[in-house]
Design a protein around this motif. Structure first.
Motif, PDB file in Angstrom:
ATOM      1  N   ALA A 121       0.687  -1.076  -0.303  1.00  0.00           N
ATOM      2  CA  ALA A 121      -0.155   0.181  -0.024  1.00  0.00           C
ATOM      3  C   ALA A 121       0.760   1.353   0.163  1.00  0.00           C
ATOM      4  O   ALA A 121       0.734   1.669  -0.597  1.00  0.00           O
ATOM      5  CB  ALA A 121      -0.819  -0.013   0.771  1.00  0.00           C
TER       6      ALA A 121
ATOM      7  N   LEU B 215       0.754   4.343  -2.816  1.00  0.00           N
ATOM      8  CA  LEU B 215       1.111   5.492  -2.305  1.00  0.00           C
ATOM      9  C   LEU B 215       1.743   6.124  -2.965  1.00  0.00           C
ATOM     10  O   LEU B 215       1.619   7.094  -3.587  1.00  0.00           O
ATOM     11  CB  LEU B 215       0.399   6.204  -0.707  1.00  0.00           C
ATOM     12  CG  LEU B 215       0.292   7.268  -0.233  1.00  0.00           C
ATOM     13  CD1 LEU B 215      -1.442   7.109  -1.284  1.00  0.00           C
ATOM     14  CD2 LEU B 215      -0.278   7.106   1.031  1.00  0.00           C
TER      15      LEU B 215
ATOM     16  N   GLY C  22      -3.899   3.020   0.132  1.00  0.00           N
ATOM     17  CA  GLY C  22      -3.134   1.779  -0.043  1.00  0.00           C
ATOM     18  C   GLY C  22      -4.279   1.782  -1.597  1.00  0.00           C
ATOM     19  O   GLY C  22      -3.144   2.040  -2.458  1.00  0.00           O
TER      20      GLY C  22
END
Length: 381
Positions: free
Chosen positions: A38, A42, A181
């Motif tokens: 995640a 991101l 995420g």
């Protein structure tokens, strides 16, 4: 359903169970892997912030035959390179969002869109959002999230203890990271509805966690006065006793949210539902996972470091070792007796053993039982 109810009852009574605490390193590894994925998503893709946070213009058109993909290209061309996001509405119209577009630029873009989409200019509804307003909304969202976290930690520390408050906070951060995420990886737009969804899933996550913590608090009352279970084993019993309840609560909550996400957003084309429904769907699943596999095992790890719990674990192990040694000695003694009796038993036990003897083998019948054979009934005449 009756089988599920029977399993739930047996889990609650401790008759069956799964060793969640004993396998906590596996759950930690899975969570770390998902969290790293995640964070990488991101960092690489970033969040698709809506105009409520970045500022821009929203154009809502009437019904048109132009596809969303084609409208997106034409909108970006009309806005001279500004990023555009297009959603197909249920009535056949389009919702076109163009970020970082000011008031002076919006009118030429509106006229260009009307020409490209072959709709009247007056039928295109235009809404402008300034960047300062979007920044204010973002700051309020972060402030609300921070206040929520602080209040949760204070409440859990008072209602339970600081270890449970810390474990719940880590579980909440875990759920937030995974949800954000997924937003980055999927590319869904982040709107105020997303913030509302995040706050909602934190509540659901805490609900499952508090249910397990409450059961653990009740079971571990006066835990130092017994020597049957360690704290980790008691925590494992708490998870098993509330497992079916957590699963039922999560499934019941996920079904309507899945309807919003897959039916409302996917089939019906109500794209405005995607922001809140995705946050709810991912967050509810992550919250159920963290309450079982993260929060309670963390409490067990933190609690086992307490000197009192270390002493309790030592007493439990000593008692079990003593019981095991006694059981082994008893078993060895019984085996020795059986072996000795077997060696002393003659070849013809029936001839060698005296009447009424109980040494081994088949007992000889007493001679008194044969005394009345061949005689009268014994009645006096």
């Amino acid at each position: 359903m009756s089988k599920l109810g029977n399993i739930g009852a047996r889990l609650y009574r401790g008759e069956v169970g799964y060793d969640f605490i004993g396998k906590r390193k596996i759950w930690y590894g899975i969570s770390v892997l998902i969290t790293i994925t995640a964070i990488v998503g991101l960092a690489v893709r970033g969040l698709n912030m809506g105009i409520e946070f970045s500022g821009g213009a929203v154009f809502t058109t009437p019904k048109t035959s132009v596809s969303a993909t084609e409208a997106e290209h034409r909108a970006e061309a009309a806005a001279e390179g500004h990023q555009a996001t297009v959603q197909k509405l249920g009535n056949g119209g389009l919702r076109i969002q163009i970020s970082e577009l000011d008031t002076q630029q919006s009118l030429p873009v509106q006229e260009a869109l009307a020409k490209d989409l072959n709709v009247p200019v007056k039928d295109i509804n235009t809404q402008l959002v300034g960047p300062s307003w979007g920044e204010e909304i973002a700051n309020k969202a972060w402030l609300g999230l921070g206040v929520f976290m602080v209040l949760v930690v204070i409440y859990l520390a008072i209602a339970f203890e600081w270890r449970m408050a810390l474990a719940a906070l880590i579980a909440l951060i875990h759920d937030l990271t995974i949800t954000v995420g997924v937003y980055a990886l999927v590319g869904f737009e982040v709107t105020p509805g997303t913030v509302i969804g995040l706050l909602t899933i934190l509540g659901y996550s805490l609900y499952d966690t508090v249910v397990v913590f409450d059961s653990l608090k009740e079971m571990s009352k006066d835990i130092g006065k017994q020597t049957r279970f360690t704290f980790s084993e008691m925590a494992n019993r708490s998870i098993n006793s509330t497992l079916v309840r957590s699963i039922n609560t999560t499934v019941v909550a996920l079904l309507p949210v899945a309807g919003l996400l897959f039916v409302g957003g996917g089939v019906l084309g109500a794209g405005m539902l995607n922001d809140i429904s995705l946050a709810l769907f991912v967050g509810l699943a992550a919250g159920a996972y963290s309450s079982i596999f993260i929060a309670t095992p963390l409490v067990a790890d933190l609690k086992e470091r307490d000197p009192a719990m270390k002493a309790l674990a030592k007493r439990v192990r000593a008692k079990r070792a003593s019981a095991a040694a006694k059981g082994e000695s008893q078993e060895q003694g019984d085996t020795a007796v059986q072996d000795a009796v077997g060696e002393a038993e003659p070849q013809d036990a029936e001839d060698a053993a005296p009447a009424g003897s109980s040494a081994a083998g088949r007992r000889s019948q007493p001679a008194s039982r044969d005394r009345g054979r061949g005689r009268p009934s014994g009645k006096r005449r």
